[in-house]
Write a protein that holds these residues in place. Structure first.
Motif, PDB file in Angstrom:
ATOM      1  N   ILE A 111      36.901  27.052  88.343  1.00  0.00           N
ATOM      2  CA  ILE A 111      37.461  27.995  89.987  1.00  0.00           C
ATOM      3  C   ILE A 111      36.116  28.737  90.030  1.00  0.00           C
ATOM      4  N   PRO A 112      35.017  28.836  91.002  1.00  0.00           N
ATOM      5  CA  PRO A 112      33.289  29.079  90.639  1.00  0.00           C
ATOM      6  C   PRO A 112      33.683  31.270  91.191  1.00  0.00           C
ATOM      7  N   ARG A 113      32.929  31.710  90.434  1.00  0.00           N
ATOM      8  CA  ARG A 113      32.954  32.915  91.277  1.00  0.00           C
ATOM      9  C   ARG A 113      32.970  33.545  92.807  1.00  0.00           C
ATOM     10  N   ASP A 114      31.904  32.338  93.579  1.00  0.00           N
ATOM     11  CA  ASP A 114      31.672  32.886  94.618  1.00  0.00           C
ATOM     12  C   ASP A 114      33.470  31.981  95.517  1.00  0.00           C
ATOM     13  N   ARG A 115      34.265  31.634  94.728  1.00  0.00           N
ATOM     14  CA  ARG A 115      35.400  32.143  95.418  1.00  0.00           C
ATOM     15  C   ARG A 115      36.724  32.739  94.988  1.00  0.00           C
ATOM     16  N   VAL A 116      36.101  33.961  94.640  1.00  0.00           N
ATOM     17  CA  VAL A 116      36.770  35.143  93.837  1.00  0.00           C
ATOM     18  C   VAL A 116      36.483  36.319  94.819  1.00  0.00           C
ATOM     19  N   HIS A 117      38.037  36.841  95.200  1.00  0.00           N
ATOM     20  CA  HIS A 117      37.124  37.873  96.270  1.00  0.00           C
ATOM     21  C   HIS A 117      38.183  39.552  96.127  1.00  0.00           C
ATOM     22  N   PHE A 118      38.139  39.835  96.174  1.00  0.00           N
ATOM     23  CA  PHE A 118      38.211  41.707  96.050  1.00  0.00           C
ATOM     24  C   PHE A 118      38.497  42.434  97.553  1.00  0.00           C
ATOM     25  N   THR A 119      39.574  42.573  97.915  1.00  0.00           N
ATOM     26  CA  THR A 119      39.792  43.408  98.967  1.00  0.00           C
ATOM     27  C   THR A 119      39.508  44.461  98.406  1.00  0.00           C
ATOM     28  N   ASN A 120      39.335  45.277  97.564  1.00  0.00           N
ATOM     29  CA  ASN A 120      39.554  46.397  97.277  1.00  0.00           C
ATOM     30  C   ASN A 120      40.708  47.214  97.833  1.00  0.00           C
ATOM     31  N   GLY A 121      41.945  46.795  97.583  1.00  0.00           N
ATOM     32  CA  GLY A 121      43.352  47.794  98.100  1.00  0.00           C
ATOM     33  C   GLY A 121      43.451  47.103 100.069  1.00  0.00           C
ATOM     34  N   LYS A 122      42.201  46.588 100.147  1.00  0.00           N
ATOM     35  CA  LYS A 122      42.983  46.505 101.775  1.00  0.00           C
ATOM     36  C   LYS A 122      44.075  45.001 101.528  1.00  0.00           C
ATOM     37  N   LEU A 123      44.443  45.082 102.863  1.00  0.00           N
ATOM     38  CA  LEU A 123      45.848  43.645 102.649  1.00  0.00           C
ATOM     39  C   LEU A 123      44.555  42.518 102.928  1.00  0.00           C
ATOM     40  N   LYS A 124      45.122  41.204 102.720  1.00  0.00           N
ATOM     41  CA  LYS A 124      44.371  39.796 102.123  1.00  0.00           C
ATOM     42  C   LYS A 124      44.578  39.208 103.377  1.00  0.00           C
ATOM     43  N   TRP A 125      44.431  39.663 104.451  1.00  0.00           N
ATOM     44  CA  TRP A 125      45.133  38.663 105.779  1.00  0.00           C
ATOM     45  C   TRP A 125      44.154  38.672 106.862  1.00  0.00           C
ATOM     46  N   GLU A 126      42.985  39.505 106.850  1.00  0.00           N
ATOM     47  CA  GLU A 126      41.412  39.585 106.906  1.00  0.00           C
ATOM     48  C   GLU A 126      40.591  39.239 105.838  1.00  0.00           C
ATOM     49  N   MET A 127      40.460  38.901 105.057  1.00  0.00           N
ATOM     50  CA  MET A 127      39.822  37.999 104.163  1.00  0.00           C
ATOM     51  C   MET A 127      40.364  36.496 103.661  1.00  0.00           C
ATOM     52  N   ILE A 128      41.764  36.277 104.195  1.00  0.00           N
ATOM     53  CA  ILE A 128      42.278  35.096 104.054  1.00  0.00           C
ATOM     54  C   ILE A 128      41.499  34.512 106.200  1.00  0.00           C
ATOM     55  N   LYS A 129      41.711  34.754 106.999  1.00  0.00           N
ATOM     56  CA  LYS A 129      40.496  34.448 108.153  1.00  0.00           C
ATOM     57  C   LYS A 129      39.202  34.463 108.455  1.00  0.00           C
ATOM     58  N   ALA A 130      38.598  35.679 107.456  1.00  0.00           N
ATOM     59  CA  ALA A 130      36.819  34.708 107.261  1.00  0.00           C
ATOM     60  C   ALA A 130      36.900  34.164 106.746  1.00  0.00           C
ATOM     61  N   LEU A 131      37.918  33.675 105.411  1.00  0.00           N
ATOM     62  CA  LEU A 131      37.729  32.262 104.993  1.00  0.00           C
ATOM     63  C   LEU A 131      37.994  31.056 105.466  1.00  0.00           C
ATOM     64  N   GLY A 132      39.119  30.876 106.137  1.00  0.00           N
ATOM     65  CA  GLY A 132      39.517  29.837 106.763  1.00  0.00           C
ATOM     66  C   GLY A 132      40.448  29.813 106.403  1.00  0.00           C
ATOM     67  N   ILE A 133      41.458  30.413 105.225  1.00  0.00           N
ATOM     68  CA  ILE A 133      41.911  29.913 104.504  1.00  0.00           C
ATOM     69  C   ILE A 133      44.016  29.194 105.646  1.00  0.00           C
ATOM     70  N   ARG A 134      44.078  27.959 104.932  1.00  0.00           N
ATOM     71  CA  ARG A 134      44.984  27.870 105.432  1.00  0.00           C
ATOM     72  C   ARG A 134      46.863  27.883 105.024  1.00  0.00           C
ATOM     73  N   LYS A 135      47.110  27.857 103.713  1.00  0.00           N
ATOM     74  CA  LYS A 135      47.099  28.693 102.771  1.00  0.00           C
ATOM     75  C   LYS A 135      47.383  29.422 102.026  1.00  0.00           C
ATOM     76  N   HIS A 136      48.662  30.630 101.465  1.00  0.00           N
ATOM     77  CA  HIS A 136      47.909  31.694 100.766  1.00  0.00           C
ATOM     78  C   HIS A 136      49.311  31.876 100.044  1.00  0.00           C
ATOM     79  N   TYR A 137      49.721  31.905  98.353  1.00  0.00           N
ATOM     80  CA  TYR A 137      50.108  31.900  97.895  1.00  0.00           C
ATOM     81  C   TYR A 137      51.026  33.420  97.597  1.00  0.00           C
ATOM     82  N   ASP A 138      51.381  34.030  97.499  1.00  0.00           N
ATOM     83  CA  ASP A 138      51.418  35.725  97.090  1.00  0.00           C
ATOM     84  C   ASP A 138      52.879  36.029  96.798  1.00  0.00           C
ATOM     85  N   ASN A 139      53.106  37.277  95.799  1.00  0.00           N
ATOM     86  CA  ASN A 139      54.257  37.873  95.410  1.00  0.00           C
ATOM     87  C   ASN A 139      54.389  39.029  96.471  1.00  0.00           C
TER      88      ASN A 139
END
Length: 104
Positions: free
Chosen positions: A54-82
């Motif tokens: 997995i290349p570095r440009d597909r590794v994203h740090f939200t620095n403590g923020k909830l992830k949904w904004e990053m998911i939206k920005a990336l156009g992700i359709r499915k996310h796995y989280d605990n």
């Protein structure tokens, strides 16, 4: 090819998480890692990402923020989280995204 994202801590960095990511890669998915870690705590994340190609440009740090904004920005359709708070925020803000609860 569909972009799918996975959380890092207690998700991808578990044995079952690694199996899940390998299955997703084998089925042709484009994997992104989205973590709430600070960018300064990136070494373990980058190390595991590179192990799975997995290349570095597909590794994203939200620095403590909830992830949904990053998911939206990336156009992700499915996310796995605990984290149930992450899942809830994704479902509330991005109803079109499948937010899958990860149980190790």
């Amino acid at each position: 090819e569909t972009p799918v994202s996975v959380d890092f801590d207690d998700t991808f960095n578990t044995e079952r998480g690694k199996e899940l990511v390998q299955k997703l890669i084998d089925s042709g998915m484009i994997i992104h890692i989205i973590t709430r870690r600070q960018q300064s705590a990136s070494k373990a994340v980058y190390d595991l990402a590179s192990e799975y190609g997995i290349p570095r440009d597909r590794v994203h740090f939200t620095n403590g923020k909830l992830k949904w904004e990053m998911i939206k920005a990336l156009g992700i359709r499915k996310h796995y989280d605990n984290n149930p708070n992450e899942i809830k925020a994704i479902k509330e803000n991005l109803p079109e995204v499948i937010a899958e609860k990860f149980f190790d």
